[in-house]
Design a protein around this motif. Structure first.
Motif, PDB file in Angstrom:
ATOM      1  N   TYR A  79       0.916  -1.112  -0.063  1.00  0.00           N
ATOM      2  CA  TYR A  79      -0.078  -0.127  -0.015  1.00  0.00           C
ATOM      3  C   TYR A  79       0.876   1.267  -0.151  1.00  0.00           C
ATOM      4  O   TYR A  79       1.928   1.242   0.653  1.00  0.00           O
ATOM      5  CB  TYR A  79      -0.981   0.017   1.244  1.00  0.00           C
ATOM      6  N   VAL A  80       0.523   2.216  -0.785  1.00  0.00           N
ATOM      7  CA  VAL A  80       1.526   3.335  -0.925  1.00  0.00           C
ATOM      8  C   VAL A  80       0.570   4.504  -0.646  1.00  0.00           C
ATOM      9  O   VAL A  80      -0.588   4.769  -1.225  1.00  0.00           O
ATOM     10  CB  VAL A  80       1.946   3.638  -2.500  1.00  0.00           C
ATOM     11  N   SER A  81       1.125   5.674   0.098  1.00  0.00           N
ATOM     12  CA  SER A  81       0.407   6.796   0.100  1.00  0.00           C
ATOM     13  C   SER A  81       1.479   7.944   0.090  1.00  0.00           C
ATOM     14  O   SER A  81       2.734   7.639   0.428  1.00  0.00           O
ATOM     15  CB  SER A  81      -0.363   6.972   1.389  1.00  0.00           C
ATOM     16  N   TYR A  82       1.088   9.134  -0.200  1.00  0.00           N
ATOM     17  CA  TYR A  82       1.878  10.323  -0.219  1.00  0.00           C
ATOM     18  C   TYR A  82       2.261  10.991   1.308  1.00  0.00           C
ATOM     19  O   TYR A  82       0.958  11.289   1.707  1.00  0.00           O
ATOM     20  CB  TYR A  82       1.481  11.389  -1.365  1.00  0.00           C
ATOM     21  N   ASN A  83       3.217  11.481   1.528  1.00  0.00           N
ATOM     22  CA  ASN A  83       3.387  12.182   2.829  1.00  0.00           C
ATOM     23  C   ASN A  83       4.046  13.337   2.757  1.00  0.00           C
ATOM     24  O   ASN A  83       4.281  14.095   3.294  1.00  0.00           O
ATOM     25  CB  ASN A  83       4.010  11.178   3.903  1.00  0.00           C
ATOM     26  N   GLY A  84       4.228  14.080   1.270  1.00  0.00           N
ATOM     27  CA  GLY A  84       5.191  15.098   1.204  1.00  0.00           C
ATOM     28  C   GLY A  84       4.185  16.539   1.002  1.00  0.00           C
ATOM     29  O   GLY A  84       4.827  17.529   0.759  1.00  0.00           O
ATOM     30  N   SER A  85       3.177  16.449   1.431  1.00  0.00           N
ATOM     31  CA  SER A  85       2.239  17.665   1.268  1.00  0.00           C
ATOM     32  C   SER A  85       2.715  18.690   2.095  1.00  0.00           C
ATOM     33  O   SER A  85       2.427  19.904   1.293  1.00  0.00           O
ATOM     34  CB  SER A  85       0.799  17.171   1.853  1.00  0.00           C
ATOM     35  N   ASN A  86       3.183  18.532   3.186  1.00  0.00           N
ATOM     36  CA  ASN A  86       3.698  19.579   3.931  1.00  0.00           C
ATOM     37  C   ASN A  86       4.825  20.451   3.414  1.00  0.00           C
ATOM     38  O   ASN A  86       5.113  21.770   3.540  1.00  0.00           O
ATOM     39  CB  ASN A  86       4.101  19.362   5.450  1.00  0.00           C
ATOM     40  N   ILE A  87       5.483  19.735   2.588  1.00  0.00           N
ATOM     41  CA  ILE A  87       6.924  20.394   1.823  1.00  0.00           C
ATOM     42  C   ILE A  87       6.353  21.010   0.648  1.00  0.00           C
ATOM     43  O   ILE A  87       6.686  22.083   0.179  1.00  0.00           O
ATOM     44  CB  ILE A  87       7.904  19.333   1.840  1.00  0.00           C
ATOM     45  N   SER A  88       5.709  20.088  -0.338  1.00  0.00           N
ATOM     46  CA  SER A  88       5.430  20.368  -1.622  1.00  0.00           C
ATOM     47  C   SER A  88       4.247  21.284  -1.826  1.00  0.00           C
ATOM     48  O   SER A  88       4.222  22.199  -2.850  1.00  0.00           O
ATOM     49  CB  SER A  88       5.382  19.112  -2.674  1.00  0.00           C
ATOM     50  N   GLY A  89       3.176  21.439  -1.061  1.00  0.00           N
ATOM     51  CA  GLY A  89       2.161  21.957  -1.048  1.00  0.00           C
ATOM     52  C   GLY A  89       1.222  21.414  -2.077  1.00  0.00           C
ATOM     53  O   GLY A  89      -0.027  21.963  -2.421  1.00  0.00           O
ATOM     54  N   VAL A  90       1.447  20.071  -2.463  1.00  0.00           N
ATOM     55  CA  VAL A  90       0.408  19.450  -3.152  1.00  0.00           C
ATOM     56  C   VAL A  90      -0.037  18.250  -2.211  1.00  0.00           C
ATOM     57  O   VAL A  90       0.883  17.479  -1.810  1.00  0.00           O
ATOM     58  CB  VAL A  90       1.143  18.962  -4.381  1.00  0.00           C
ATOM     59  N   SER A  91      -1.319  18.139  -2.302  1.00  0.00           N
ATOM     60  CA  SER A  91      -1.854  16.723  -1.720  1.00  0.00           C
ATOM     61  C   SER A  91      -2.102  15.737  -2.609  1.00  0.00           C
ATOM     62  O   SER A  91      -2.572  16.034  -3.898  1.00  0.00           O
ATOM     63  CB  SER A  91      -3.301  17.315  -0.684  1.00  0.00           C
ATOM     64  N   ALA A  92      -2.311  14.320  -2.410  1.00  0.00           N
ATOM     65  CA  ALA A  92      -2.619  13.274  -2.926  1.00  0.00           C
ATOM     66  C   ALA A  92      -3.212  12.296  -2.027  1.00  0.00           C
ATOM     67  O   ALA A  92      -2.775  11.599  -1.429  1.00  0.00           O
ATOM     68  CB  ALA A  92      -1.351  12.456  -3.477  1.00  0.00           C
ATOM     69  N   PRO A  93      -4.525  12.565  -1.802  1.00  0.00           N
ATOM     70  CA  PRO A  93      -5.338  11.748  -0.825  1.00  0.00           C
ATOM     71  C   PRO A  93      -5.685  10.241  -0.877  1.00  0.00           C
ATOM     72  O   PRO A  93      -5.734   9.647  -0.095  1.00  0.00           O
ATOM     73  CB  PRO A  93      -6.652  12.568  -0.662  1.00  0.00           C
ATOM     74  N   LYS A  94      -5.293   9.709  -2.113  1.00  0.00           N
ATOM     75  CA  LYS A  94      -5.880   8.387  -2.450  1.00  0.00           C
ATOM     76  C   LYS A  94      -4.786   7.636  -2.032  1.00  0.00           C
ATOM     77  O   LYS A  94      -3.387   7.792  -2.398  1.00  0.00           O
ATOM     78  CB  LYS A  94      -5.799   8.276  -3.743  1.00  0.00           C
ATOM     79  N   LYS A  95      -4.968   6.480  -1.380  1.00  0.00           N
ATOM     80  CA  LYS A  95      -3.967   5.284  -1.200  1.00  0.00           C
ATOM     81  C   LYS A  95      -3.912   4.203  -2.185  1.00  0.00           C
ATOM     82  O   LYS A  95      -5.018   3.624  -2.448  1.00  0.00           O
ATOM     83  CB  LYS A  95      -4.203   4.660   0.158  1.00  0.00           C
ATOM     84  N   LEU A  96      -2.851   3.928  -2.606  1.00  0.00           N
ATOM     85  CA  LEU A  96      -2.630   2.936  -3.755  1.00  0.00           C
ATOM     86  C   LEU A  96      -2.200   1.562  -3.221  1.00  0.00           C
ATOM     87  O   LEU A  96      -1.734   1.508  -2.276  1.00  0.00           O
ATOM     88  CB  LEU A  96      -1.665   3.220  -4.971  1.00  0.00           C
ATOM     89  N   SER A  97      -2.591   0.373  -4.150  1.00  0.00           N
ATOM     90  CA  SER A  97      -2.207  -0.677  -3.682  1.00  0.00           C
ATOM     91  C   SER A  97      -1.783  -1.295  -4.896  1.00  0.00           C
ATOM     92  O   SER A  97      -2.270  -1.312  -5.786  1.00  0.00           O
ATOM     93  CB  SER A  97      -3.385  -1.717  -2.927  1.00  0.00           C
ATOM     94  N   PHE A  98      -0.757  -2.330  -4.650  1.00  0.00           N
ATOM     95  CA  PHE A  98      -0.270  -3.124  -5.829  1.00  0.00           C
ATOM     96  C   PHE A  98       0.187  -4.580  -5.191  1.00  0.00           C
ATOM     97  O   PHE A  98       0.653  -4.486  -4.218  1.00  0.00           O
ATOM     98  CB  PHE A  98       0.818  -2.470  -6.595  1.00  0.00           C
ATOM     99  N   SER A  99       0.453  -5.565  -6.227  1.00  0.00           N
ATOM    100  CA  SER A  99       1.063  -6.833  -5.782  1.00  0.00           C
ATOM    101  C   SER A  99       2.403  -7.006  -6.400  1.00  0.00           C
ATOM    102  O   SER A  99       2.542  -6.485  -7.549  1.00  0.00           O
ATOM    103  CB  SER A  99       0.093  -7.969  -6.092  1.00  0.00           C
ATOM    104  N   PHE A 100       3.383  -7.441  -5.748  1.00  0.00           N
ATOM    105  CA  PHE A 100       4.648  -7.687  -6.303  1.00  0.00           C
ATOM    106  C   PHE A 100       5.129  -9.099  -6.266  1.00  0.00           C
ATOM    107  O   PHE A 100       4.933  -9.595  -5.344  1.00  0.00           O
ATOM    108  CB  PHE A 100       5.819  -7.028  -5.404  1.00  0.00           C
ATOM    109  N   GLU A 101       4.820  -9.769  -7.530  1.00  0.00           N
ATOM    110  CA  GLU A 101       4.983 -11.063  -7.791  1.00  0.00           C
ATOM    111  C   GLU A 101       6.250 -11.503  -8.416  1.00  0.00           C
ATOM    112  O   GLU A 101       7.154 -10.755  -9.096  1.00  0.00           O
ATOM    113  CB  GLU A 101       3.795 -11.344  -8.704  1.00  0.00           C
ATOM    114  N   GLU A 102       6.664 -13.042  -8.207  1.00  0.00           N
ATOM    115  CA  GLU A 102       7.799 -13.581  -9.036  1.00  0.00           C
ATOM    116  C   GLU A 102       7.620 -13.281 -10.532  1.00  0.00           C
ATOM    117  O   GLU A 102       6.823 -13.284 -10.927  1.00  0.00           O
ATOM    118  CB  GLU A 102       7.874 -14.922  -8.657  1.00  0.00           C
TER     119      GLU A 102
END
Length: 173
Positions: free
Chosen positions: A150-173
């Motif tokens: 699961y991936v979420s963006y935490n740089g909003s306080n520095i960049s001034g840009v928000s990305a509220p959605k959390k993504l998911s992906f599977s990492f397979e062989e």
């Protein structure tokens, strides 16, 4: 105690520095002019980001995350590119956890910054337009195959840009 009096204002300046709107004509970023934004988009006077990643990534291939900053306003807006995909991984601006909630180790570089950010640290997005960049998560995070992440963006306080959605992906062989 004297040091604390100096540290608190320095931290406040650091967090507020990148969120100021400044204009920059940086030629190193390719604008995605084909993806115009409708006026119905999220907020009318702000920049926001959308992140995209394939649902499945294969071991041996890059794990690409696309980071798109969208300007839904009627005028050009600027943001600080620090802590975004518009610069190489030199800070941990993504939180990645596995399906058990364990944080994935960040193995990328950590840069020290000067405050306030220089003018070339800002990118401009035209009115009703967007710009995009891609990063390979394998270059900065210790991902193990066979896991869901699961991936979420935490740089909003520095960049001034928000990305509220959390993504998911599977990492397979």
């Amino acid at each position: 105690m004297k040091n604390l009096k100096l540290i608190i204002p320095a931290i406040a300046v650091l967090f507020g520095a990148c969120s100021q709107n400044q204009t920059n004509n940086n030629k190193n970023v390719v604008a995605d002019t084909t993806s115009k934004v409708s006026s119905d988009s999220i907020q009318s006077d702000s920049l926001f980001a959308k992140m995209y990643i394939n649902e499945t990534a294969k071991k041996g291939s890059p794990v690409l995350l696309k980071f798109t900053v969208i300007n839904s306003a009627d005028s050009a807006k600027s943001f600080c590119k620090w802590h975004t995909a518009f610069e190489p991984f030199i800070s941990k601006y993504l939180d990645i956890t596995d399906s058990n909630g364990n944080e994935v180790a960040y193995i990328g570089a950590m840069a020290k910054r000067i405050v306030p950010p220089p003018a070339d640290s800002y990118l401009s997005v035209k009115a009703k337009d967007s710009i995009s960049a891609e990063v390979d998560l394998l270059k900065a995070y210790d991902l193990k195959s066979g896991n869901k992440y699961y991936v979420s963006y935490n740089g909003s306080n520095i960049s001034g840009v928000s990305a509220p959605k959390k993504l998911s992906f599977s990492f397979e062989e």
